[in-house]
Write a protein that holds these residues in place. Sequence first.
Motif, PDB file in Angstrom:
ATOM      1  N   ASP A  10       9.035  -1.220   6.512  1.00 18.68           N
ATOM      2  CA  ASP A  10       8.771   0.363   6.681  1.00 18.68           C
ATOM      3  C   ASP A  10       8.526   0.871   7.971  1.00 18.68           C
ATOM      4  O   ASP A  10       7.711   2.705   8.033  1.00 18.68           O
ATOM      5  N   ARG A  12      11.111   4.007  -4.211  1.00 19.23           N
ATOM      6  CA  ARG A  12       9.510   4.004  -3.564  1.00 19.23           C
ATOM      7  C   ARG A  12       9.541   5.135  -2.798  1.00 19.23           C
ATOM      8  O   ARG A  12       7.739   5.353  -2.335  1.00 19.23           O
ATOM      9  N   PHE A  13       9.903   6.285  -2.328  1.00 20.40           N
ATOM     10  CA  PHE A  13       9.242   7.024  -1.557  1.00 20.40           C
ATOM     11  C   PHE A  13       9.913   8.532  -2.169  1.00 20.40           C
ATOM     12  O   PHE A  13      10.974   8.429  -3.095  1.00 20.40           O
ATOM     13  N   THR A  14       9.160   9.375  -2.200  1.00 25.35           N
ATOM     14  CA  THR A  14       9.732  10.522  -2.867  1.00 25.35           C
ATOM     15  C   THR A  14       9.002  12.210  -1.433  1.00 25.35           C
ATOM     16  O   THR A  14       8.402  11.757  -1.298  1.00 25.35           O
ATOM     17  N   GLN A  45       5.929  10.771   0.511  1.00 27.02           N
ATOM     18  CA  GLN A  45       5.387  10.230  -0.510  1.00 27.02           C
ATOM     19  C   GLN A  45       5.873   8.880  -0.204  1.00 27.02           C
ATOM     20  O   GLN A  45       6.870   8.373  -0.597  1.00 27.02           O
ATOM     21  N   MET A  46       4.837   7.669   0.274  1.00 29.02           N
ATOM     22  CA  MET A  46       5.600   6.205   0.436  1.00 29.02           C
ATOM     23  C   MET A  46       4.768   5.817  -0.289  1.00 29.02           C
ATOM     24  O   MET A  46       3.628   5.178  -0.322  1.00 29.02           O
ATOM     25  N   ASN A  47       5.685   4.304  -1.451  1.00 24.58           N
ATOM     26  CA  ASN A  47       4.547   3.436  -2.176  1.00 24.58           C
ATOM     27  C   ASN A  47       5.031   2.534  -2.201  1.00 24.58           C
ATOM     28  O   ASN A  47       6.957   1.902  -1.160  1.00 24.58           O
ATOM     29  N   ASN A  48       4.817   1.055  -2.120  1.00 22.89           N
ATOM     30  CA  ASN A  48       5.188  -0.180  -2.340  1.00 22.89           C
ATOM     31  C   ASN A  48       5.683  -0.884  -0.633  1.00 22.89           C
ATOM     32  O   ASN A  48       6.166  -0.978  -0.764  1.00 22.89           O
ATOM     33  N   LEU A  49       4.753  -0.149   0.222  1.00 19.45           N
ATOM     34  CA  LEU A  49       5.716   0.242   2.152  1.00 19.45           C
ATOM     35  C   LEU A  49       5.412  -2.041   2.055  1.00 19.45           C
ATOM     36  O   LEU A  49       4.865  -2.291   1.508  1.00 19.45           O
ATOM     37  N   ASP A  67       0.757  -1.112   0.138  1.00 20.03           N
ATOM     38  CA  ASP A  67      -0.066   0.485  -0.112  1.00 20.03           C
ATOM     39  C   ASP A  67       0.771   1.461   0.050  1.00 20.03           C
ATOM     40  O   ASP A  67       2.232   1.721   0.034  1.00 20.03           O
ATOM     41  N   SER A  68       0.134   2.796   0.170  1.00 21.07           N
ATOM     42  CA  SER A  68       1.063   3.356   0.092  1.00 21.07           C
ATOM     43  C   SER A  68       0.438   4.703   1.274  1.00 21.07           C
ATOM     44  O   SER A  68      -0.805   4.360   1.394  1.00 21.07           O
ATOM     45  N   ARG A 112       1.308   8.743   2.720  1.00 24.66           N
ATOM     46  CA  ARG A 112       1.350  10.199   2.211  1.00 24.66           C
ATOM     47  C   ARG A 112       1.137  11.034   3.991  1.00 24.66           C
ATOM     48  O   ARG A 112       0.422  10.849   3.746  1.00 24.66           O
TER      49      ARG A 112
END
Length: 122
Positions: free
Chosen positions: A89, A66-68, A81-85, A15-16, A18
């Motif tokens: 993490d 994965r993070f921006t 923004q954290m994706n593909n947690l 999941d993601s 923010r």
Amino acid sequence: VQLEESGGGSVQAGDSLRLSCVVSGRTAHYFTLAWFRQAPGRQREFVAYIRRSGNGAFYADSAKDRFTISRDNRKNTMWLQMNNLKQEDTAVYYCAADQDLTTDRAVEYDYWGRGTQVTVSS
């Protein structure tokens, strides 16, 4: 100067989320802003920082791809923004501000928020 994080929660792997960090007491453009995290029983570790102007960011290896990190100085706000947690993490995430340096060393940061919990389950 005060920093306040929000946006944490409990999610499943893949999941993601923010995260947000609002800076108050002084305008954000004076500061390098960063995210750190701390898992139970572990030291606080660097995640990412973004330069004062927003032009330039640096990530820990664990966050790359994965993070921006981003910021809007007009809103005195920074985001992560954290994706593909992943389960690894899971931690309390802190935002931090530094007036003088651009660094990944926690000890150099002048101001800290209270943190927001991110929990990732399988």
